[in-house]
Scaffold this active site. Structure first.
Site, PDB file in Angstrom:
ATOM      1  N   SER A   1      -2.502   2.278  -3.287  1.00 13.02           N
ATOM      2  CA  SER A   1      -3.780   1.979  -2.658  1.00 13.02           C
ATOM      3  C   SER A   1      -4.573   3.238  -2.325  1.00 13.02           C
ATOM      4  O   SER A   1      -5.801   3.204  -2.246  1.00 13.02           O
ATOM      5  CB  SER A   1      -3.551   1.160  -1.379  1.00 13.02           C
TER       6      SER A   1
ATOM      7  N   LYS B   1      10.332   7.229  -1.344  1.00 13.79           N
ATOM      8  CA  LYS B   1       9.629   6.675  -2.498  1.00 13.79           C
ATOM      9  C   LYS B   1       9.877   7.444  -3.792  1.00 13.79           C
ATOM     10  O   LYS B   1       9.284   7.127  -4.814  1.00 13.79           O
ATOM     11  CB  LYS B   1       8.123   6.609  -2.215  1.00 13.79           C
TER      12      LYS B   1
ATOM     13  N   GLY C   1       0.826  -1.195   0.000  1.00 11.65           N
ATOM     14  CA  GLY C   1       0.000   0.000   0.000  1.00 11.65           C
ATOM     15  C   GLY C   1       0.858   1.241   0.000  1.00 11.65           C
ATOM     16  O   GLY C   1       1.907   1.291   0.648  1.00 11.65           O
ATOM     17  N   THR C   2       0.413   2.261  -0.726  1.00 15.05           N
ATOM     18  CA  THR C   2       1.165   3.517  -0.830  1.00 15.05           C
ATOM     19  C   THR C   2       0.307   4.546  -1.551  1.00 15.05           C
ATOM     20  O   THR C   2      -0.765   4.222  -2.069  1.00 15.05           O
ATOM     21  CB  THR C   2       2.481   3.299  -1.597  1.00 15.05           C
ATOM     22  N   THR C   3       0.776   5.764  -1.600  1.00 13.66           N
ATOM     23  CA  THR C   3       0.171   6.788  -2.458  1.00 13.66           C
ATOM     24  C   THR C   3       1.277   7.624  -3.073  1.00 13.66           C
ATOM     25  O   THR C   3       2.083   8.225  -2.356  1.00 13.66           O
ATOM     26  CB  THR C   3      -0.781   7.709  -1.672  1.00 13.66           C
TER      27      THR C   3
END
Length: 282
Positions: A202, A105, A72-74
């Site tokens: 996510s 990231k 999960g990440t944005t």
């Protein structure tokens, strides 16, 4: 325990590798403890095992797999008249477990080129650094900087060659070249898309909601920075797998500049106060 394979690692899991070394034995070591053989999972056919258990890295396709990807990440990036904004969170998760809150990231490929990480942290980190090596080799051979389109194509070609091997990547390659600001999306299937706005991870649906509402091509630099920051905040507020620090970069013809690294908890209280003041004014 791990099996020892021969010198030709291309034969891993194939019939050509059968009988080259004893099974169920420890990996041999050299004089100074350096491995002299490549350790493999203790299964009859490592290649078939990987194909069966790493075939799907997203959606519900991993229901029958022994190994399931919990990620999960944005991350987001968008072009506007003043350049490109790249904004990401910093949380690394394994399902409900938060492994780290300070993951970087954004991969700084070169002074004019950035890449983002979404999916498997190891896959993104390794292959985008590998892309940096390829870009540097291009510069040395051609005595000019590689274009964003060519860099993204190199990564897409690499991903296509490893398609079906279980890589998990959803990246954006962005930068400024002689054609101006460029933004590409590349994933582990070798998909390569050119666009003005992308969000991956996510929490991307929440980020897209903010971006679609407030995005304009004629944003000022200050407005664009605020939009990138606000979109990541709302994604981290609603998505449990996103959070940590908001790292934001601005790409111009002079190269990229890191604008800030702000804890999203601080953003929460800042926007809460902003909302309360607006309600009092009304």
């Amino acid at each position: 325990m791990a099996a020892i394979i021969g010198n030709d690692i291309l034969d891993i899991g194939s019939g050509r590798n059968g009988g080259n070394a004893p099974s169920n034995s420890l990996t041999a070591t050299g004089v100074h403890g350096t491995p002299t053989a490549f350790g493999m999972p203790c299964v009859d056919d490592p290649a078939a095992f990987c194909s069966a258990n790493f075939a799907s890295v997203c959606g519900g396709g991993d229901e029958g797999q022994e190994l399931k990807f919990a990620k999960g990440t944005t991350t987001l990036a968008f072009k506007f008249n003043g350049g490109i904004i790249v904004s990401v969170d910093s949380r690394s998760t394994m399902g409900a477990y938060v492994a780290s809150g300070t993951v970087k990231k954004v991969i700084e490929i070169n002074p004019f080129l950035l890449g983002t990480m979404a999916g498997g942290a190891a896959d993104c980190s390794f292959w985008e650094r590998n892309l940096g090596q390829q870009c540097r080799m291009y510069e040395l051979r051609n005595r000019r900087r590689i274009s964003v389109a060519a860099a993204s194509k190199l990564l897409a070609n690499t991903m296509n060659s490893y398609k079906g091997y279980g890589l998990s990547m959803g990246t954006m390659i962005t930068g400024w070249d002689e054609t101006g600001p460029q933004l590409y999306y590349v994933d582990n299937d070798g998909t390569r898309l050119h666009g003005k706005m992308f969000s991956v991870g996510s929490g991307s649906t929440y980020a897209y909601g903010v971006l679609d509402t407030y995005y304009r091509e004629d944003l000022t630099v200050e407005e664009a920075i605020d939009l990138g920051k606000r979109a990541i905040y709302h994604a981290t507020h609603r998505d449990a797998m996103s959070g940590g620090i908001n790292n934001l970069y601005h790409v111009t013809k002079e190269g990229w500049v890191k604008i800030h690294a702000i804890d999203v908890n601080d953003l929460h209280y800042m926007y809460k106060e902003e909302k309360e003041n607006a309600m009092k004014t009304d």
